[in-house]
Design a protein around this motif. Structure first.
Motif, PDB file in Angstrom:
ATOM      1  N   UNK A  25       0.835  -1.211   0.000  1.00  0.00           N
ATOM      2  CA  UNK A  25       0.000   0.000   0.000  1.00  0.00           C
ATOM      3  C   UNK A  25       0.869   1.261   0.000  1.00  0.00           C
ATOM      4  N   UNK A  26       1.929   1.238   0.776  1.00  0.00           N
ATOM      5  CA  UNK A  26       2.834   2.396   0.814  1.00  0.00           C
ATOM      6  C   UNK A  26       3.481   2.626  -0.547  1.00  0.00           C
ATOM      7  N   UNK A  27       3.940   1.559  -1.185  1.00  0.00           N
ATOM      8  CA  UNK A  27       4.559   1.678  -2.503  1.00  0.00           C
ATOM      9  C   UNK A  27       3.543   2.139  -3.541  1.00  0.00           C
ATOM     10  N   UNK A  28       2.308   1.649  -3.435  1.00  0.00           N
ATOM     11  CA  UNK A  28       1.246   2.051  -4.356  1.00  0.00           C
ATOM     12  C   UNK A  28       1.064   3.567  -4.307  1.00  0.00           C
ATOM     13  N   UNK A  29       0.992   4.115  -3.099  1.00  0.00           N
ATOM     14  CA  UNK A  29       0.791   5.554  -2.945  1.00  0.00           C
ATOM     15  C   UNK A  29       1.982   6.346  -3.469  1.00  0.00           C
ATOM     16  N   UNK A  30       3.196   5.840  -3.227  1.00  0.00           N
ATOM     17  CA  UNK A  30       4.405   6.511  -3.712  1.00  0.00           C
ATOM     18  C   UNK A  30       4.478   6.497  -5.238  1.00  0.00           C
ATOM     19  N   UNK A  31       4.087   5.388  -5.835  1.00  0.00           N
ATOM     20  CA  UNK A  31       4.209   5.223  -7.285  1.00  0.00           C
ATOM     21  C   UNK A  31       3.107   5.930  -8.065  1.00  0.00           C
ATOM     22  N   UNK A  32       1.888   5.972  -7.513  1.00  0.00           N
ATOM     23  CA  UNK A  32       0.752   6.438  -8.306  1.00  0.00           C
ATOM     24  C   UNK A  32       0.055   7.666  -7.725  1.00  0.00           C
ATOM     25  N   UNK A  33       0.523   8.157  -6.587  1.00  0.00           N
ATOM     26  CA  UNK A  33       0.002   9.401  -6.043  1.00  0.00           C
ATOM     27  C   UNK A  33      -1.403   9.322  -5.478  1.00  0.00           C
ATOM     28  N   UNK A  34      -1.889   8.124  -5.251  1.00  0.00           N
ATOM     29  CA  UNK A  34      -3.189   7.929  -4.604  1.00  0.00           C
ATOM     30  C   UNK A  34      -3.170   6.610  -3.858  1.00  0.00           C
ATOM     31  N   UNK A  35      -4.107   6.446  -2.955  1.00  0.00           N
ATOM     32  CA  UNK A  35      -4.080   5.239  -2.134  1.00  0.00           C
ATOM     33  C   UNK A  35      -4.738   4.067  -2.847  1.00  0.00           C
ATOM     34  N   UNK A  36      -4.379   2.874  -2.404  1.00  0.00           N
ATOM     35  CA  UNK A  36      -4.988   1.663  -2.954  1.00  0.00           C
ATOM     36  C   UNK A  36      -6.483   1.644  -2.649  1.00  0.00           C
ATOM     37  N   UNK A  37      -6.859   2.021  -1.432  1.00  0.00           N
ATOM     38  CA  UNK A  37      -8.278   1.973  -1.061  1.00  0.00           C
ATOM     39  C   UNK A  37      -9.114   2.958  -1.884  1.00  0.00           C
ATOM     40  N   UNK A  38      -8.572   4.147  -2.154  1.00  0.00           N
ATOM     41  CA  UNK A  38      -9.332   5.113  -2.965  1.00  0.00           C
ATOM     42  C   UNK A  38      -9.502   4.606  -4.394  1.00  0.00           C
ATOM     43  N   UNK A  39      -8.506   3.913  -4.908  1.00  0.00           N
ATOM     44  CA  UNK A  39      -8.599   3.348  -6.255  1.00  0.00           C
ATOM     45  C   UNK A  39      -9.642   2.232  -6.300  1.00  0.00           C
ATOM     46  N   UNK A  40      -9.671   1.407  -5.258  1.00  0.00           N
ATOM     47  CA  UNK A  40     -10.677   0.350  -5.166  1.00  0.00           C
ATOM     48  C   UNK A  40     -12.081   0.958  -5.097  1.00  0.00           C
ATOM     49  N   UNK A  41     -12.237   2.036  -4.335  1.00  0.00           N
ATOM     50  CA  UNK A  41     -13.543   2.701  -4.211  1.00  0.00           C
ATOM     51  C   UNK A  41     -14.033   3.236  -5.551  1.00  0.00           C
ATOM     52  N   UNK A  42     -13.094   3.728  -6.368  1.00  0.00           N
ATOM     53  CA  UNK A  42     -13.455   4.268  -7.676  1.00  0.00           C
ATOM     54  C   UNK A  42     -13.814   3.171  -8.673  1.00  0.00           C
ATOM     55  N   UNK A  43     -13.235   1.988  -8.497  1.00  0.00           N
ATOM     56  CA  UNK A  43     -13.291   0.973  -9.546  1.00  0.00           C
ATOM     57  C   UNK A  43     -14.217  -0.204  -9.254  1.00  0.00           C
ATOM     58  N   UNK A  44     -14.692  -0.322  -8.013  1.00  0.00           N
ATOM     59  CA  UNK A  44     -15.559  -1.452  -7.658  1.00  0.00           C
ATOM     60  C   UNK A  44     -16.812  -0.918  -6.972  1.00  0.00           C
ATOM     61  N   UNK A  45     -17.712  -1.807  -6.618  1.00  0.00           N
ATOM     62  CA  UNK A  45     -18.970  -1.364  -6.016  1.00  0.00           C
ATOM     63  C   UNK A  45     -19.556  -2.426  -5.103  1.00  0.00           C
ATOM     64  N   UNK A  46     -20.536  -2.007  -4.335  1.00  0.00           N
ATOM     65  CA  UNK A  46     -21.385  -2.899  -3.563  1.00  0.00           C
ATOM     66  C   UNK A  46     -20.615  -3.700  -2.511  1.00  0.00           C
ATOM     67  N   UNK A  47     -21.114  -4.907  -2.203  1.00  0.00           N
ATOM     68  CA  UNK A  47     -20.483  -5.759  -1.189  1.00  0.00           C
ATOM     69  C   UNK A  47     -19.059  -6.142  -1.569  1.00  0.00           C
ATOM     70  N   UNK A  48     -18.837  -6.299  -2.855  1.00  0.00           N
ATOM     71  CA  UNK A  48     -17.497  -6.628  -3.368  1.00  0.00           C
ATOM     72  C   UNK A  48     -16.504  -5.534  -2.970  1.00  0.00           C
ATOM     73  N   UNK A  49     -16.873  -4.287  -3.186  1.00  0.00           N
ATOM     74  CA  UNK A  49     -16.024  -3.151  -2.806  1.00  0.00           C
ATOM     75  C   UNK A  49     -15.775  -3.146  -1.298  1.00  0.00           C
TER      76      UNK A  49
END
Length: 265
Positions: free
Chosen positions: A230-254
């Motif tokens: 997660x730390x590397x994800x934020x360093x590499x892409x300038x946003x958090x893994x959880x925020x990316x998941x929130x944007x890209x998935x939905x419902x109970x799966x998210x």
């Protein structure tokens, strides 16, 4: 839980849950090594082979982890993982996958022989950039047979000799799944957490989501090094893994994915 009870529960879940959420919950029902064995089995069964899944798992796991995965595979599917890979792949891809599976790399070796590292770098240059054509087996034997600390020195020496990175040479000398396998070994050698961060990012980038890659990497790393990823994800892409998941998935799966990922770094 006895295996037949677990199987009954999995079958019940399959009938009650939506496809993506079902896939995630069932992944969590398996023990870690049985889950990775299942992913490898599923990648090879039926028509076609998902080489990317096999490459990802074999290139990123330690010798001990691979031994446990092979044991789980044989127990769960009454078959040899090595023999199934040999039956389902061919050529140099088969050779690099079997070499990775055999775990000849020394995970714990911190000592680097500068002379041997330089010789390996020279051998790689002679096997690729220096000649017409490529000696693929030389690349495979060095990439799969040396420790990460040793390879880091080899890559450094190689760049001085060839005036280009080992990645650029692999891209110019190989192609297809063999190229992907060699580049994955290099990426995992340089920074394992960066490799998984990249896998997660591209699983969600663009139109559609590669849910198999997303689920596999979150589930398999959740109790190992997901916080570091997660730390590397934020360093590499300038946003958090959880925020990316929130944007890209939905419902109970998210919600289930976010629970696994936990709080942001």
């Amino acid at each position: 839980m006895a295996w037949w009870k677990a199987w009954d529960l999995i079958e019940t879940l399959k009938s009650e849950l939506s496809a993506k959420f079902e896939r995630l919950i069932i992944a969590l029902m398996y023990t870690p090594y049985s889950y990775e064995a299942k992913e490898l089995y599923d990648a090879m069964k039926g028509l076609g082979t998902r080489e990317g899944v096999i490459i990802e798992i074999l290139a990123s796991r330690t010798k001990k982890e691979l031994q446990e995965i092979m044991k789980a595979y044989e127990e769960d599917y009454w078959s040899s993982l090595e023999e199934d890979i040999q039956a389902d792949t061919s050529g140099y891809l088969e050779r690099i996958l079997v070499c990775l599976l055999q775990g000849s790399r020394d995970d714990l070796c911190g000592f680097v022989d500068p002379g041997l590292a330089l010789q390996d770098a020279q051998d790689l240059y002679a096997a690729g950039e220096k000649i017409r054509g490529t000696d693929e087996m030389k690349f495979i034997s060095i990439l799969c047979g040396r420790s990460a600390t040793h390879l880091m020195r080899v890559f450094e020496d190689y760049e001085k000799i060839a005036s280009k990175s080992i990645e650029d040479s692999i891209k110019s000398e190989t192609h297809g799944s063999l190229e992907e396998a060699m580049l994955t070994v290099v990426k995992c050698t340089r920074n394992l957490h960066s490799y998984f961060a990249e896998r997660l990012y591209y699983a969600m980038k663009g139109a559609g989501t590669h849910d198999g890659t997303l689920i596999r990497n979150i589930v398999s790393r959740s109790e190992i090094d997901l916080n570091l990823i997660k730390c590397r994800f934020k360093e590499m892409y300038g946003k958090t893994l959880s925020s990316t998941i929130m944007e890209d998935t939905s419902s109970d799966y998210k919600n289930a994915l976010l629970n696994l990922v936990g709080s942001d770094p």
